[in-house]
Design an enzyme around this catalytic site. Sequence first.
Site, PDB file in Angstrom:
ATOM      1  N   ASN A   9      -1.933  18.535 -37.590  1.00 39.15           N
ATOM      2  CA  ASN A   9      -2.615  17.286 -37.005  1.00 39.15           C
ATOM      3  C   ASN A   9      -4.542  17.674 -37.813  1.00 39.15           C
ATOM      4  OD1 ASN A   9      -5.277  15.498 -35.178  1.00 39.15           O
ATOM      5  ND2 ASN A   9      -4.390  15.632 -33.372  1.00 39.15           N
ATOM      6  N   GLU A 272      -1.849  13.300 -22.570  1.00 29.72           N
ATOM      7  CA  GLU A 272      -1.983  12.126 -23.450  1.00 29.72           C
ATOM      8  C   GLU A 272      -2.377  10.446 -22.822  1.00 29.72           C
ATOM      9  OE1 GLU A 272      -4.306  12.034 -26.395  1.00 29.72           O
ATOM     10  OE2 GLU A 272      -4.141  13.699 -25.807  1.00 29.72           O
TER      11      GLU A 272
END
Length: 296
Positions: A9, A272
């Site tokens: 990422n 998240e």
Amino acid sequence: MTQAMIIVNPSSGKEEAPDYVSSTEELLVSRGYEVTVKETQKEGDATEYCIAACEAKADLVVSIGGDGTLHETINGLFGQSHQPKLGVIPLGTVNDFARALQIPLTPEEAIHTLASSRVQRVDAGRLNGQLFVNVVAAGPLAESLSSVSSHDKSRFGALAYFKEGIKELAGNAAHPLTIQHDGKTWVGETPLFLAALTNSVGGFEKLAPDAAVDDGLLHCYIIKDLNFLNTLTVSISLLLGTLKNHKDVDYFTAREVTVSSADVMRTNVDGEEGPALPIRLSVLPRHIQVVVPEEA
């Protein structure tokens, strides 16, 4: 030749993640791997890449990023007939999974861990149709933490979560939850419910000190009251590992838990934003093979 996939990422670690790809690749090549590098661009990419690695019968998948990237990567293992070993290079804000497995939080040291011959089987949690490896939270406080932007995470680190949490606590918000487990039902108002698979949650490595990564249990906490009068005592409990004994906390362990609410409420999963309630949680014992440091 054995195959490895690196999933990175680029926005993790204050956008330093790409800097560690070449050294990771060099180490794996030196260990005899043929390496593929995949860089995520949008939500869901890490899951798709991991699925592709499973279908190609790769031997190793390495996640370079934070807990969110790791969460997506692990979901690519779900239901696959072939599951590669998992390597973790933690670059996120908190990195609870790495903490729980004593994987070094320094990227350079974590990369060297990939040369280890030691593999540990760890539990995965199941939330409806997805996997999680660390924690599921529900309640107003959990919703506020989901609103922390990637920019703020990169800029402020864990302070970004603290800032949002204080804003929510200032409103002393609580919502009704119904929590069922092992034939028991809890009904009441709470600002926060936590179900943890590991001992480290939000960077507090003693939040669930009894939790082992392979004990097959969810370690659950219902915060019954959390206002400024007792925030200090809760913080002390977090640091000492005695949260389950706090007078404003209900603690239990279970293999299956359902959580619902009369209010519309979303969850926070592995740091998240997660699905809305209701949810059903369960444990897949020793479901994932993780490369961990050699024992001292």
